[in-house]
Enzyme design. Structure first.
Site, PDB file in Angstrom:
ATOM      1  N   GLU A 126       0.828  -1.217   0.000  1.00 49.40           N
ATOM      2  CA  GLU A 126       0.000   0.000   0.000  1.00 49.40           C
ATOM      3  C   GLU A 126       0.857   1.260   0.000  1.00 49.40           C
ATOM      4  O   GLU A 126       0.687   2.156   0.838  1.00 49.40           O
ATOM      5  CB  GLU A 126      -0.957   0.002   1.190  1.00 49.40           C
ATOM      6  CG  GLU A 126      -2.017  -1.069   1.076  1.00 49.40           C
ATOM      7  CD  GLU A 126      -3.098  -0.985   2.153  1.00 49.40           C
ATOM      8  OE1 GLU A 126      -2.832  -0.405   3.216  1.00 49.40           O
ATOM      9  OE2 GLU A 126      -4.203  -1.504   1.932  1.00 49.40           O
ATOM     10  N   GLU A 139      -5.668  -8.182  -0.983  1.00 47.60           N
ATOM     11  CA  GLU A 139      -6.384  -7.959   0.287  1.00 47.60           C
ATOM     12  C   GLU A 139      -7.807  -7.558  -0.037  1.00 47.60           C
ATOM     13  O   GLU A 139      -8.036  -6.772  -0.963  1.00 47.60           O
ATOM     14  CB  GLU A 139      -5.773  -6.824   1.132  1.00 47.60           C
ATOM     15  CG  GLU A 139      -4.455  -7.143   1.753  1.00 47.60           C
ATOM     16  CD  GLU A 139      -3.908  -6.004   2.629  1.00 47.60           C
ATOM     17  OE1 GLU A 139      -4.708  -5.269   3.255  1.00 47.60           O
ATOM     18  OE2 GLU A 139      -2.684  -5.857   2.652  1.00 47.60           O
TER      19      GLU A 139
HETATM   20  P1  P53 Z   1      -6.853  -2.211   9.460  1.00 50.25           P
HETATM   21  C1  P53 Z   1      -5.985   1.986   5.310  1.00 50.25           C
HETATM   22  C2  P53 Z   1      -6.855   1.833   4.248  1.00 50.25           C
HETATM   23  C3  P53 Z   1      -6.941   0.610   3.611  1.00 50.25           C
HETATM   24  C4  P53 Z   1      -6.157  -0.450   4.027  1.00 50.25           C
HETATM   25  O1  P53 Z   1      -6.681  -2.373   7.886  1.00 50.25           O
HETATM   26  C5  P53 Z   1      -5.275  -0.284   5.067  1.00 50.25           C
HETATM   27  C6  P53 Z   1      -5.177   0.931   5.716  1.00 50.25           C
HETATM   28  C7  P53 Z   1      -4.240   1.107   6.846  1.00 50.25           C
HETATM   29  O2  P53 Z   1      -4.884   0.811   8.022  1.00 50.25           O
HETATM   30  O3  P53 Z   1      -4.419  -1.237   5.489  1.00 50.25           O
HETATM   31  C8  P53 Z   1      -4.408  -2.526   4.945  1.00 50.25           C
HETATM   32  O4  P53 Z   1      -6.049  -3.296  10.098  1.00 50.25           O
HETATM   33  C9  P53 Z   1      -3.094  -3.140   5.329  1.00 50.25           C
HETATM   34  C10 P53 Z   1      -3.198  -4.208   6.374  1.00 50.25           C
HETATM   35  C11 P53 Z   1      -4.356  -3.884   7.296  1.00 50.25           C
HETATM   36  C12 P53 Z   1      -5.623  -3.963   6.479  1.00 50.25           C
HETATM   37  O5  P53 Z   1      -5.574  -3.131   5.359  1.00 50.25           O
HETATM   38  O6  P53 Z   1      -6.316  -0.872   9.745  1.00 50.25           O
HETATM   39  O7  P53 Z   1      -2.340  -3.594   4.229  1.00 50.25           O
HETATM   40  O8  P53 Z   1      -1.961  -4.301   7.032  1.00 50.25           O
HETATM   41  O9  P53 Z   1      -4.442  -4.711   8.408  1.00 50.25           O
HETATM   42  C13 P53 Z   1      -6.847  -3.618   7.267  1.00 50.25           C
HETATM   43  O10 P53 Z   1      -8.295  -2.363   9.737  1.00 50.25           O
END
Ligand code: P53
Length: 491
Positions: free
Chosen positions: A178, A377
């Site tokens: 990201e 993801e």
């Molecule tokens: P969490 C922001 C927006 C979209 C994805 O996020 C993001 C973030 C940063 O928080 O992170 C990704 O755990 C990231 C993972 C993360 C997952 O999305 O904040 O690549 O490490 O755990 C979910 O709810």
């Protein structure tokens, strides 16, 4: 009737990141990473970044879900779900504990040998991110993270070490997780996790972000070149957070604002895929008078080190609106320029749930980049309840994944988009990146651990585990299975 055909060899799997699952933060010679100095927060507030590890603070990533010790049990569960792939990252500070050593740490390298061997035992293909929010903390204190050009060298040394070591065990790589999250440069969390940077009062965080991101795209292009020289069969991808930004209305100014927002969020992948800066951005650097260190040699490397595929996360969509006093640049500041989209629901953490946005994302990137795409993801953070008989009825997670997979199927079948695989977030419950919570659960596998660090760490299969097992077994043809009574669940 939607045809749900997925290509043969489609890489169904699940994703995590090292710092969010492994724990064992000071085991095996590992050094501190940026994730080890962040506390836990609530649903809508920010994690604090402390100056090193402080007594009396709780750091949820220090133990996480103890994957470092429990990976054989966990990989076995992934295999039971039928995973063809497993995305994780290599904790940079296990390999180079301080970040600036000349030689890698053998104990760290040996851990990932064991993990990748365990995956191959079940014919699970590892998909490995080099840098997923876990830069060695020493690089932050000594060099200011990616403020410094020297960090390019530390990163490429790390990349070379792991490419060399795992050249026969890993084919699919991603450089920076990201990388475009730092478009939100006013948010302390993103600059710190992406780049190891804490903006100083009075500093222009936007200029700081562009400099760091430039060093990162250069580091990524060098890693691609190094990787291909070690193993020409490597597939090395870029990785962006794909939250599309829609215009809040059909007012031309809003439409243009949204276009600028998309440019601002996706120049990172433009550079990594096309090997050059988009024209609007070169102009923007000039009109903003950012004094950036971008050399001719950098630009040549960007051209030489373009990626083989594009990985992306997809959780939500955004919307934006132009203000009445935009200047001609229509600068985009993610901290202030987003508005709520009234047409889509939100998760308990305020993330706008928009399955059709995934089809939009796949088409948008396919039109722009003409490269294979990998959904690395996708998922929903939710409060799960473990029943007395150790079940988790997470129908909301099944619904979310169902609707997104159905849209991905449309992109593949109706729109002809080349999608390599799908690794939802997360394979198993993790520590949330943005909040540090365990209770913001994403996994198919429940981990008995609470926000305060209590819990047995025992693993339990959720309803979504059985549902996803069926999805994979039918190569995505059957998304409809309802999970019946789970009495026959093994313990
Ligand atoms: P969490 C922001 C927006 C979209 C994805 O996020 C993001 C973030 C940063 O928080 O992170 C990704 O755990 C990231 C993972 C993360 C997952 O999305 O904040 O690549 O490490 O755990 C979910 O709810």
């Amino acid at each position: 009737m939607t045809k749900k055909r997925f290509p043969a060899g489609f890489l169904w799997g699940g994703a995590v990141a090292a710092h969010q699952v492994e724990g064992a933060y000071d085991t095996g010679g590992k050094g501190l990473s940026v994730a080890d100095v962040m506390t836990a927060a609530g649903n809508r507030d920010e994690r604090r970044i402390t100056a090193g590890v402080q007594a009396g603070e709780f750091y949820p990533n220090h133990e996480a879900v103890d994957f470092y010790h429990r990976y054989p049990e966990d990989v076995k569960l992934f295999a039971e779900m039928g995973f063809k792939s497993f995305r994780t990252s290599i904790a940079w500070s296990r390999i180079f504990p301080q970040g600036d050593e000349l030689e890698p740490n053998e104990e760290g390298l040996a851990f990932y040998d064991r993990l990748f061997d365990e995956c191959h035992k079940y014919e699970i293909e590892p998909v490995v991110t080099l840098s997923h929010f876990e830069m060695p903390y020493h690089l932050v204190t000594e060099y200011g993270g990616f403020r410094s050009r020297k960090t390019i060298e530390f990163f490429t040394r790390f990349a070379r070490a792991v490419f060399t070591r795992y050249q026969d065990k890993v084919t699919y790589w991603l450089t920076f997780n990201e990388i475009n999250n730092q478009t939100n440069y006013d948010r302390a969390f993103t600059l710190f996790t992406n780049s190891g940077i804490q903006a100083q009062p009075g500093e222009d965080a936007e200029a700081v972000m562009y400099q760091a991101a430039h060093y990162e795209v250069v580091a990524s292009s060098l890693a691609v070149q190094i990787g291909h020289s070690i193993n020409p069969g490597f597939q090395i991808g870029a990785m962006v957070a794909f939250s599309p930004v829609y215009p809040a209305s059909d007012k031309p100014r809003d439409v243009f604002k949204a276009q600028r927002a998309m440019q601002a969020r996706f120049w990172f992948s433009d550079v990594q895929v096309e090997g050059q800066y988009p024209t609007w951005l070169s102009q923007y650097f000039q009109s903003k008078q950012f004094d950036l260190d971008i050399t001719a040699a950098d630009l040549a490397n960007l051209k030489k080190g373009t990626v083989d595929y594009l990985g992306f996360s997809y959780y939500m969509s955004f919307a934006t609106q132009a203000s009445d006093h935009e200047d001609d640049q229509f600068s985009y500041n993610e901290a202030t320029d987003l508005v709520t989209n009234q047409f889509v629901p939100q998760s308990d953490w305020g993330w706008q749930v928009d399955p059709q946005g995934l089809r939009y994302a796949l088409n948008w990137m396919n039109d722009r980049y003409h490269l294979p795409l990998f959904v690395v993801e996708n998922g929903i953070g939710a409060i799960d309840e473990l029943t007395a008989d150790h079940q988790v009825h997470d129908q909301y997670r099944i619904d979310y994944l169902h609707d997104h997979i159905a849209q991905m199927a449309l992109a593949i079948n109706e729109d002809g988009v080349d999608v390599m695989g799908y690794t939802p977030w997360s394979a198993i419950d993790i520590v949330s990146a943005s909040t540090g919570q365990l209770s913001k659960r994403y996994g198919f596998i429940y981990v008995d651990r609470n926000d305060d660090g209590s819990g047995s760490l025992a693993r339990y299969r959720k309803d979504s585990f059985y549902w996803y097992q069926r999805v994979i077994a039918t190569n995505g043809a059957d998304l409809e299975m309802t999970v019946g009574d789970a009495d026959d669940q093994p313990d």
